[in-house]
Enzyme design. Structure first.
Site, PDB file in Angstrom:
ATOM      1  N   HIS A  13     123.216 -18.376 -33.257  1.00  0.00           N
ATOM      2  CA  HIS A  13     124.145 -18.864 -34.270  1.00  0.00           C
ATOM      3  C   HIS A  13     125.216 -19.722 -33.605  1.00  0.00           C
ATOM      4  CE1 HIS A  13     122.164 -16.374 -37.047  1.00  0.00           C
ATOM      5  NE2 HIS A  13     123.105 -15.510 -37.357  1.00  0.00           N
TER       6      HIS A  13
ATOM      7  N   CYS B 225     126.756 -10.555 -37.795  1.00  0.00           N
ATOM      8  CA  CYS B 225     126.541 -11.308 -36.554  1.00  0.00           C
ATOM      9  C   CYS B 225     127.500 -12.481 -36.409  1.00  0.00           C
ATOM     10  CB  CYS B 225     125.093 -11.781 -36.471  1.00  0.00           C
ATOM     11  SG  CYS B 225     124.491 -12.580 -37.975  1.00  0.00           S
TER      12      CYS B 225
END
Length: 342
Positions: free
Chosen positions: A243, A131
């Protein structure tokens, strides 16, 4: 007619997001099967507004006749069942780390290296990158096309959802416990995550880097350019979804801030939101539920001859996992690399 699609690890955070994304993007599905471990068999998951899927056992499932399988069950499970699905003629798109660095397995971000997809037939497996790697290479790609990236120094601030549902539950329980002074011992993380930051994601390697930091380096080279050097520090932060990364890039040649801004504006999957005023940037909370990688805080890095620094955030469950996997399936369909059933 659409495809027969299996979602493996369907009851996990990423699996549920994959099912949601397939419905939202109206991927051509004629049948969808939700698969998970035996303890999840019988659970029900919504697919779109009118369909409810009943979870079936992965161990007992025969992949013959299944066109595409999107895997997110954990690397050890993918190691066993992804090759089994591939051998049955099913194209596997795997979200785990199991096959990413294996020769003959494409590692793909569709906006960045779609040409790599044509090699999938060697193994019938395509890997979804980590990711944190996905959002960084998506932001780097248009800059690399202008001036070639030489070196990247990146610090990540990664949400607990990257570690799964149990990790999200631990943040919630610790946060609640803080106010009654009954802090439970950590179980999912090496230290308390609530109101804290943990500079460790995954296990430590011999050189002192964690495996997450290693992944960012080797995956960036496989996806974007084998000559790019990457040093990463990956930190788990008390955020549920989203994130963030502080990225410092050294280029081989000159590149201006104006060129970078224009390149990001033209790049599919990237949204530039950057004004030099209070709040003129995007945070992880604002990226949750969104498909784009958001870029902010662009400035020149004057410590190197040709350098830029920027901040980027993304929903790690969507573009960092589920969306990217579904976009790979869409690209296979669009390029005629899948045989659509008659």
């Amino acid at each position: 007619m659409g495809y027969r699609v299996a979602v493996v690890g369907a009851t996990g955070a990423v699996g549920r997001e994959i099912i949601k994304t397939l419905a939202e993007r109206e991927f051509p599905v004629r049948e969808i099967i939700a698969l998970a471990s035996g303890r999840s068999v019988g659970q029900q998951i919504s697919f779109g507004e009118d369909t409810v899927l009943t979870v079936k056992a992965l161990d007992a499932f025969d992949f013959k006749g299944t066109d595409i399988a999107l895997f997110s069950p954990g690397a050890a499970v993918s190691a066993v069942h992804a090759p089994r699905a591939a051998a049955a003629g099913c194209v596997v798109i795997d979200n785990t780390s199991q096959f990413r660095m294996e020769p003959g397995v494409p590692l793909v971000v569709p906006e960045v290296n779609p040409q790599a997809l044509r090699a999938f037939a060697r193994r019938n497996i395509i890997s979804n990158p980590n990711c944190s790697t996905i959002q960084m290479v998506l932001a780097l790609k248009p800059l690399h096309d202008i001036a070639r990236v030489k070196r990247v120094v990146v610090s990540t601030y990664q949400s607990v959802s990257g570690a799964g549902k149990e990790a999200m539950d631990e943040l919630w329980s610790q946060t609640r416990a803080m106010f009654v002074n009954e802090m439970p011992p950590p179980e999912q993380f090496p230290k308390q995550i609530a109101f804290n930051c943990i500079p460790q994601i995954d296990v430590f390697m011999d050189d002192g880097a964690t495996k997450e930091e290693w992944k960012m380096a080797v995956e960036t080279r496989k996806i974007l350019d084998p000559d790019i050097q990457v040093i990463a520090t990956c930190v788990r932060v008390p955020v549920f979804i989203g994130h963030a990364e502080a990225v410092h890039v050294e280029f081989e040649g000159p590149i201006t801030e104006a060129e970078a801004r224009a390149a990001w504006r033209a790049m599919p999957g990237v949204t530039l939101l950057d004004t030099r005023e209070d709040g003129g940037y995007t945070t992880p909370a604002e990226s949750a539920g969104e498909d784009s990688v958001y870029v902010s805080r662009l400035r020149r890095d004057r410590t190197v001859p040709h350098g830029l620094a920027f901040w980027c955030v993304a929903d790690n469950l969507r573009k960092g996992a589920a969306l990217n996997a579904v976009q790979i399936a869409e690209a296979l369909d669009r390029e005629g690399l899948l045989k659509r059933p008659a």
